[in-house]
Motif scaffolding. Structure first.
Motif, PDB file in Angstrom:
ATOM      1  N   TRP A  87      -7.242  40.300  79.505  1.00  0.00           N
ATOM      2  CA  TRP A  87      -6.395  40.342  80.699  1.00  0.00           C
ATOM      3  C   TRP A  87      -7.154  41.004  81.843  1.00  0.00           C
ATOM      4  O   TRP A  87      -7.193  40.490  82.969  1.00  0.00           O
ATOM      5  CB  TRP A  87      -5.115  41.092  80.372  1.00  0.00           C
ATOM      6  N   MET A  94     -13.947  31.937  80.461  1.00  0.00           N
ATOM      7  CA  MET A  94     -12.971  31.944  79.368  1.00  0.00           C
ATOM      8  C   MET A  94     -12.191  30.630  79.319  1.00  0.00           C
ATOM      9  O   MET A  94     -11.922  30.108  78.238  1.00  0.00           O
ATOM     10  CB  MET A  94     -12.037  33.146  79.507  1.00  0.00           C
ATOM     11  N   ALA A 104     -12.916  34.433  84.448  1.00  0.00           N
ATOM     12  CA  ALA A 104     -11.790  33.525  84.178  1.00  0.00           C
ATOM     13  C   ALA A 104     -12.292  32.102  83.945  1.00  0.00           C
ATOM     14  O   ALA A 104     -11.842  31.416  83.016  1.00  0.00           O
ATOM     15  CB  ALA A 104     -10.802  33.562  85.337  1.00  0.00           C
ATOM     16  N   THR A 135      -2.630  37.369  81.674  1.00  0.00           N
ATOM     17  CA  THR A 135      -3.886  36.623  81.700  1.00  0.00           C
ATOM     18  C   THR A 135      -3.683  35.242  82.275  1.00  0.00           C
ATOM     19  O   THR A 135      -4.503  34.760  83.077  1.00  0.00           O
ATOM     20  CB  THR A 135      -4.491  36.535  80.282  1.00  0.00           C
ATOM     21  N   ASN A 168      -3.594  35.525  85.950  1.00  0.00           N
ATOM     22  CA  ASN A 168      -4.933  35.702  86.514  1.00  0.00           C
ATOM     23  C   ASN A 168      -5.711  34.391  86.510  1.00  0.00           C
ATOM     24  O   ASN A 168      -6.428  34.088  87.471  1.00  0.00           O
ATOM     25  CB  ASN A 168      -5.710  36.775  85.744  1.00  0.00           C
ATOM     26  N   LEU A 169      -5.570  33.612  85.441  1.00  0.00           N
ATOM     27  CA  LEU A 169      -6.246  32.311  85.403  1.00  0.00           C
ATOM     28  C   LEU A 169      -5.727  31.412  86.519  1.00  0.00           C
ATOM     29  O   LEU A 169      -6.499  30.709  87.172  1.00  0.00           O
ATOM     30  CB  LEU A 169      -6.049  31.631  84.046  1.00  0.00           C
ATOM     31  N   SER A 215      -9.999  38.767  83.055  1.00  0.00           N
ATOM     32  CA  SER A 215      -9.572  37.522  83.707  1.00  0.00           C
ATOM     33  C   SER A 215      -9.274  37.702  85.192  1.00  0.00           C
ATOM     34  O   SER A 215      -9.123  36.717  85.911  1.00  0.00           O
ATOM     35  CB  SER A 215      -8.352  36.932  82.992  1.00  0.00           C
TER      36      SER A 215
END
Length: 123
Positions: free
Chosen positions: A47, A59, A56, A98, A101-102, A50
């Protein structure tokens, strides 16, 4: 490839992949209680990471989105014990954070749109 958050330390991609692997261990039916704690700690690290657009993107490119969606679904499943409920709530919180954030990373949003991944997101 080294990922460097703004004004922060360099993060090795292998470290990120190890954290994602810890999350993956949480999805198996044979995960132990200690694996669950490790997965929650890994989810918190992911988290935090990200929030960096470059991390980000990395991932996302390595399958974080379907992993997070699976964990969200599992976190919403009925739990039998208070400790399972608390762990599930924390996992849900970190996964949703997360995902947010993505969604805030422009390249990830573009990739989701380009891959037509909306059905995966919406069920």
């Amino acid at each position: 490839m080294m990922i460097q958050p703004p004004s922060g330390p360099v993060v090795e991609p292998t470290f990120i992949l190890c954290q994602m692997r810890a999350l993956l261990s949480h999805t198996t039916a044979t995960a132990s209680a200690s694996a669950g704690g490790d997965a929650c700690a890994a989810a918190s690290v992911i988290w935090d990471l990200s929030a960096n657009d470059e991390a980000a993107e990395f991932m996302f490119a390595h399958g974080l989105l379907p992993l997070l969606l699976h964990l969200v679904e599992a976190s919403l499943a009925p739990q039998s014990e208070a400790s399972e409920i608390a762990a599930s709530e924390r996992m849900l919180e970190t996964c949703l954070g997360t995902l947010a954030n993505l969604a805030a990373a422009p390249a990830v949003c573009d990739a989701i749109e380009a891959r037509d991944a909306w059905p995966m997101l919406c069920g």
